[in-house]
Design an enzyme around this catalytic site. Sequence first.
Site, PDB file in Angstrom:
ATOM      1  N   SER A 149       0.832  -1.203   0.000  1.00  0.00           N
ATOM      2  CA  SER A 149       0.000   0.000   0.000  1.00  0.00           C
ATOM      3  C   SER A 149       0.867   1.254   0.000  1.00  0.00           C
ATOM      4  O   SER A 149       2.060   1.189   0.301  1.00  0.00           O
ATOM      5  CB  SER A 149      -0.850  -0.009   1.279  1.00  0.00           C
TER       6      SER A 149
ATOM      7  N   TYR B 173      -3.546  -0.080   9.966  1.00  0.00           N
ATOM      8  CA  TYR B 173      -3.371  -0.457   8.558  1.00  0.00           C
ATOM      9  C   TYR B 173      -1.950  -0.146   8.097  1.00  0.00           C
ATOM     10  O   TYR B 173      -1.286  -0.978   7.465  1.00  0.00           O
ATOM     11  CB  TYR B 173      -4.385   0.309   7.721  1.00  0.00           C
TER      12      TYR B 173
HETATM   13  P1  NAP Z   1     -11.961  -4.907  -0.678  1.00  0.00           P
HETATM   14  O1  NAP Z   1     -12.750  -4.444  -1.835  1.00  0.00           O
HETATM   15  O2  NAP Z   1     -12.384  -4.548   0.713  1.00  0.00           O
HETATM   16  O3  NAP Z   1     -11.779  -6.510  -0.770  1.00  0.00           O
HETATM   17  C1  NAP Z   1     -11.064  -7.158   0.249  1.00  0.00           C
HETATM   18  C2  NAP Z   1     -11.334  -8.633   0.109  1.00  0.00           C
HETATM   19  O4  NAP Z   1     -10.660  -9.339   1.159  1.00  0.00           O
HETATM   20  C3  NAP Z   1     -12.822  -8.949   0.244  1.00  0.00           C
HETATM   21  O5  NAP Z   1     -13.190  -9.957  -0.665  1.00  0.00           O
HETATM   22  C4  NAP Z   1     -12.905  -9.463   1.668  1.00  0.00           C
HETATM   23  O6  NAP Z   1     -13.973 -10.337   1.899  1.00  0.00           O
HETATM   24  C5  NAP Z   1     -11.605 -10.212   1.776  1.00  0.00           C
HETATM   25  N1  NAP Z   1     -11.252 -10.502   3.176  1.00  0.00           N
HETATM   26  C6  NAP Z   1     -11.299  -9.646   4.214  1.00  0.00           C
HETATM   27  N2  NAP Z   1     -10.922 -10.276   5.333  1.00  0.00           N
HETATM   28  C7  NAP Z   1     -10.642 -11.563   4.991  1.00  0.00           C
HETATM   29  C8  NAP Z   1     -10.203 -12.712   5.709  1.00  0.00           C
HETATM   30  N3  NAP Z   1      -9.985 -12.678   7.037  1.00  0.00           N
HETATM   31  N4  NAP Z   1     -10.014 -13.865   5.035  1.00  0.00           N
HETATM   32  C9  NAP Z   1     -10.258 -13.920   3.699  1.00  0.00           C
HETATM   33  N5  NAP Z   1     -10.683 -12.869   2.952  1.00  0.00           N
HETATM   34  C10 NAP Z   1     -10.864 -11.709   3.607  1.00  0.00           C
HETATM   35  O7  NAP Z   1     -10.469  -4.390  -0.810  1.00  0.00           O
HETATM   36  P2  NAP Z   1      -9.644  -3.956  -2.107  1.00  0.00           P
HETATM   37  O8  NAP Z   1      -9.717  -2.484  -2.268  1.00  0.00           O
HETATM   38  O9  NAP Z   1      -9.968  -4.863  -3.247  1.00  0.00           O
HETATM   39  O10 NAP Z   1      -8.169  -4.258  -1.550  1.00  0.00           O
HETATM   40  C11 NAP Z   1      -7.584  -5.527  -1.720  1.00  0.00           C
HETATM   41  C12 NAP Z   1      -6.195  -5.426  -1.116  1.00  0.00           C
HETATM   42  O11 NAP Z   1      -5.521  -4.297  -1.681  1.00  0.00           O
HETATM   43  C13 NAP Z   1      -6.217  -5.195   0.390  1.00  0.00           C
HETATM   44  O12 NAP Z   1      -5.121  -5.864   0.978  1.00  0.00           O
HETATM   45  C14 NAP Z   1      -6.002  -3.671   0.500  1.00  0.00           C
HETATM   46  O13 NAP Z   1      -5.401  -3.319   1.742  1.00  0.00           O
HETATM   47  C15 NAP Z   1      -5.069  -3.432  -0.636  1.00  0.00           C
HETATM   48  N6  NAP Z   1      -5.035  -2.071  -1.162  1.00  0.00           N
HETATM   49  C16 NAP Z   1      -6.183  -1.460  -1.584  1.00  0.00           C
HETATM   50  C17 NAP Z   1      -6.068  -0.177  -2.145  1.00  0.00           C
HETATM   51  C18 NAP Z   1      -7.261   0.589  -2.636  1.00  0.00           C
HETATM   52  O14 NAP Z   1      -7.107   1.810  -2.876  1.00  0.00           O
HETATM   53  N7  NAP Z   1      -8.423  -0.032  -2.803  1.00  0.00           N
HETATM   54  C19 NAP Z   1      -4.823   0.429  -2.278  1.00  0.00           C
HETATM   55  C20 NAP Z   1      -3.697  -0.243  -1.791  1.00  0.00           C
HETATM   56  C21 NAP Z   1      -3.817  -1.495  -1.255  1.00  0.00           C
HETATM   57  P3  NAP Z   1     -15.258  -9.763   2.712  1.00  0.00           P
HETATM   58  O15 NAP Z   1     -16.016  -8.941   1.736  1.00  0.00           O
HETATM   59  O16 NAP Z   1     -15.983 -10.984   3.153  1.00  0.00           O
HETATM   60  O17 NAP Z   1     -14.729  -8.935   3.873  1.00  0.00           O
HETATM   61  C1  GCO Z   2      -7.008   5.179   3.096  1.00  0.00           C
HETATM   62  C2  GCO Z   2      -7.116   4.228   1.930  1.00  0.00           C
HETATM   63  C3  GCO Z   2      -5.750   3.709   1.597  1.00  0.00           C
HETATM   64  C4  GCO Z   2      -5.845   2.737   0.444  1.00  0.00           C
HETATM   65  C5  GCO Z   2      -4.518   2.210   0.046  1.00  0.00           C
HETATM   66  C6  GCO Z   2      -3.608   3.287  -0.468  1.00  0.00           C
HETATM   67  O1  GCO Z   2      -7.908   5.177   3.942  1.00  0.00           O
HETATM   68  O2  GCO Z   2      -6.017   5.918   3.100  1.00  0.00           O
HETATM   69  O3  GCO Z   2      -8.007   3.174   2.214  1.00  0.00           O
HETATM   70  O4  GCO Z   2      -5.175   3.092   2.691  1.00  0.00           O
HETATM   71  O5  GCO Z   2      -6.630   1.646   0.783  1.00  0.00           O
HETATM   72  O6  GCO Z   2      -3.928   1.432   1.018  1.00  0.00           O
HETATM   73  O7  GCO Z   2      -2.456   2.645  -1.006  1.00  0.00           O
END
Ligand code: NAP
Ligand code: GCO
Length: 266
Positions: A147, A160
């Site tokens: 992230s 986080y």
């Molecule tokens: P999301 O839409 O919230 O999806 C997260 C997924 O993880 C959901 O399917 C969720 O299932 C599942 N999950 C949560 N807890 C779990 C557990 N204990 N065991 C198995 N599955 C679990 O998140 P996203 O935005 O796609 O993000 C995916 C990854 O990218 C995360 O690690 C997040 O921190 C990272 N990330 C996101 C962003 C962003 O801007 N979106 C940026 C950087 C990094 P449920 O729906 O059942 O909870």
């Molecule tokens: C926040 C966002 C971020 C993104 C991502 C950025 O609240 O700042 O959720 O944390 O999820 O991790 O890289």
Amino acid sequence: MVNDKDFRLDGKVALVTGASYGIGFAIASAYANMGATIVFNDIKQELVDKGLASYKELGIEAHGYVCDVTNEEAVQAMVAQIEKEVGVIDILVNNAGIIKRIPMLEMTPEQFRQVIDIDLNGPFIVSKAVLPSMIKKGHGKIINICSMMSELGRETVSAYAAAKGGLKMLTRNICAEYGAANIQCNGIGPGYIATPQTAPLRERQPDGSRHPFDEFICSRTPAGRWLEAEELTGPAVFLASDASNAVNGHILYVDGGILAYIGKQP
Ligand code: NAP
Ligand code: GCO
């Protein structure tokens, strides 16, 4: 000489955790498009079913399992079942994750522990479950979804940021410990991606105006916009393919330039 074949994933089994939707779904779909067999897990059967239907709509016959990444016994059992029903896992993407946006002084230790458990202990547990067979097979790819918070802090996301900073170092440590076994472990550090996890940061205000955070992120991103999950898939394919066999312990930031940019002058 490098060629298209080096970027293909034909014959590979890829496990993407938490991939019913969001970033995990986008990455898994791209892997399928490059020839991989897709396996994913989620914590609820209805989400796994929803994910299977979504993959099917794209013509992908995925394999879905109900499993909480924080439960080592359940993860070990899932991996054994996958190896029996699908095959040895060649590519693991530790994608499952949650965030809690609570000021540190208001956050309980339990809330802090829950984020660390899913976002950091989970990748440790799942990596530990898949590594033995990867080592036995003589190769493996582990990709941890890090992230911006692996590098930067911001108000309300202490747990986080601690988890994602730790995940950066777990990535480097798996590289250090298992590089000799031809395991490549790298991270992808997405910028701000339009998914359900960030939906609250993009919600329109009661007066119809943009969310302040939405405007803030667009001012911090050189392209002036949120990124899409699909924009992570090229880098994810690269790190899962033979084209990246000499890349190890690296966090590839796919952030549209946020980390390089002081931000647009107001
Ligand atoms: P999301 O839409 O919230 O999806 C997260 C997924 O993880 C959901 O399917 C969720 O299932 C599942 N999950 C949560 N807890 C779990 C557990 N204990 N065991 C198995 N599955 C679990 O998140 P996203 O935005 O796609 O993000 C995916 C990854 O990218 C995360 O690690 C997040 O921190 C990272 N990330 C996101 C962003 C962003 O801007 N979106 C940026 C950087 C990094 P449920 O729906 O059942 O909870
Ligand atoms: C926040 C966002 C971020 C993104 C991502 C950025 O609240 O700042 O959720 O944390 O999820 O991790 O890289």
